[in-house]
Enzyme design. Structure first.
Site, PDB file in Angstrom:
ATOM      1  CE  LYS A   1      78.093  58.274 -16.811  1.00 50.12           C
ATOM      2  NZ  LYS A   1      79.102  58.420 -17.883  1.00 50.12           N
TER       3      LYS A   1
ATOM      4  NE  ARG B   1      76.999  51.187 -19.755  1.00 51.52           N
ATOM      5  CZ  ARG B   1      75.772  51.722 -19.717  1.00 51.52           C
ATOM      6  NH1 ARG B   1      74.791  51.058 -19.151  1.00 51.52           N
ATOM      7  NH2 ARG B   1      75.538  52.901 -20.245  1.00 51.52           N
TER       8      ARG B   1
ATOM      9  CG  HIS C   1      74.129  55.504 -24.152  1.00 51.75           C
ATOM     10  ND1 HIS C   1      74.574  54.629 -25.120  1.00 51.75           N
ATOM     11  CD2 HIS C   1      74.956  55.319 -23.089  1.00 51.75           C
ATOM     12  CE1 HIS C   1      75.615  53.944 -24.668  1.00 51.75           C
ATOM     13  NE2 HIS C   1      75.863  54.352 -23.440  1.00 51.75           N
TER      14      HIS C   1
ATOM     15  CE1 TYR D   1      78.488  48.307 -27.549  1.00 51.97           C
ATOM     16  CE2 TYR D   1      77.271  50.332 -27.131  1.00 51.97           C
ATOM     17  CZ  TYR D   1      78.148  49.356 -26.717  1.00 51.97           C
ATOM     18  OH  TYR D   1      78.701  49.426 -25.461  1.00 51.97           O
TER      19      TYR D   1
END
Length: 296
Positions: free
Chosen positions: A171, A245, A268, A277
Site C-alpha cells: 500500500k 494473513r 504495516h 496481535y
C-alpha cells in the site's frame, strides 16, 4: 460542477500523490459515488454539501445497519475528498471539519489454528494442475503473510528463488522484501518448473499464478477457492481473503516473534495496526498460565 468529474480528479490525485492501490482507489470512488447519489436525492451535490447533510448521510447509513468500521471508512473518504477540494479552491470550507469519527471496536481478526492451517494446505489435490497451483498459493500466502491482492498480482520478476525472498509493492507504493521459508520455496520451485508452464496461455505472460485463462486471477476468485478447500477440509469458520494473513501474524506472535518484525513482514506503515496481535499473545499467556500454574 459535475460530481463525477470531481470524483475523477480526486482519484487521479490519489494515484499521482499517494500511489494508492487500485483497490483503495475503487473503495474511495465507491464511497463518493454513493454519497453523490444520496445528495442528488436531497437536491444537493458534492461541492455544495453542508456538514448537516453529511451527518444525516452517516446517520442514515448506520440506521440501515452499517457497521462503525464502514461509517469510519466513509468519513475518512469524505475528509480526504473535501481537503482536496479545499486545497484546489473548489469549495470555500471543509464540511467534515467538526464531524467526529465513530468509535470503532477493534476485534481480533478471524484466524485459524495451526492444525487447521495444516488441513487447509493439505486439501488441494496436487495431481490436478489447478489445485496444485492453489496449494502453492496457500503455502506462499501462509509463509509470507502477503495480502491477497499482492499474491494474485505476483509476477516472476518479483521472485528471488536463490535468496528465498519475494519483493512486494504494498500500500502507498511501499516496497518490502518478504522471506518465504523452505517449505514454500520448495513448493514454488516445483510448481514453476512442472505446473505453471501448463497453465500459461501464450508466451510472455509473467504472472506467477495465472487463472484458467492464463491471466492475473482476481481476489474474489481466489477467495472462492479458499472457501472451497476450507469446506472440503471440514473447517467451519468464516474464511475471508485475509484469514491466512492473520494466521501468519498470529502464529508468529504465538511463537515469540517481535512485533516490529511482524509489522515489517505485513507491510504495516504504523505499529498500532500490528498491535492488535498483542491481544493474541496475551490471551495465549493467560491460557498457558491457567493450565500450568499450580494456582492458575
Amino acid at each position: 460542477m459535475d460530481d463525477q468529474l470531481l470524483i475523477n480528479k480526486f482519484i487521479d490525485s490519489l494515484w499521482l500523490e499517494a500511489g494508492l492501490s487500485k483497490n483503495t482507489q475503487s473503495a474511495y470512488r465507491s464511497d463518493l459515488q454513493k454519497l453523490s447519489l444520496w445528495l442528488l436525492q436531497q437536491n444537493s451535490c458534492l461541492h455544495k454539501a453542508r456538514r448537516e447533510e453529511l451527518l444525516t448521510y452517516l446517520a442514515a447509513k448506520m440506521k440501515k445497519g452499517a457497521k462503525s468500521t464502514s461509517s469510519a471508512r466513509t468519513l475518512t473518504t469524505m475528509r480526504r475528498f473535501y481537503r482536496y477540494l479545499l486545497r484546489e479552491q473548489l469549495v470555500p470550507e471543509d464540511p467534515t471539519l467538526k464531524i467526529e469519527h465513530p468509535r470503532v471496536q477493534r476485534s481480533l481478526p478471524s484466524s485459524l489454528t495451526e492444525s487447521e492451517v495444516d488441513s487447509l494446505l493439505d486439501e488441494p489435490d496436487k495431481d490436478l494442475e489447478i489445485e496444485h497451483r492453489d496449494a502453492v498459493m496457500l503455502e506462499v500466502l501462509y509463509a509470507s503473510g502477503l495480502r491477497v491482492s499482492e499474491l494474485v498480482g505476483l509476477h516472476l520478476e518479483q521472485l528471488n528463488l536463490q535468496q528465498g525472498v519475494v519483493r512486494v509493492m504494498g500500500k502507498g507504493g511501499k516496497e518490502r522484501l518478504v522471506p518465504l521459508g523452505d517449505a514454500a520455496l520448495d513448493a514454488l520451485k516445483d510448481y514453476l518448473s512442472a505446473v505453471r508452464p501448463l497453465l500459461v496461455v501464450g508466451g510472455g505472460q509473467s504472472v506467477v499464478f495465472p487463472s484458467l485463462r492464463g491471466r492475473e486471477m482476481t481476489r474474489q476468485t481466489f477467495w472462492h477457492r479458499i472457501k472451497l478447500y476450507a469446506q472440503r477440509s471440514g473447517i467451519r469458520k468464516n474464511i475471508t481473503p485475509h484469514t491466512l494473513r492473520h494466521a501468519f501474524a498470529t502464529h508468529l506472535v504465538n511463537h515469540g516473534a517481535d512485533l516490529r518484525v511482524v509489522q515489517l513482514l505485513l507491510g504495516h506503515s504504523d505499529l498500532s495496526t500490528t498491535q492488535i496481535y498483542t491481544h493474541v499473545a496475551k490471551a495465549r499467556m493467560q491460557r498457558l498460565h491457567s493450565q500450568h500454574h499450580p494456582r492458575g
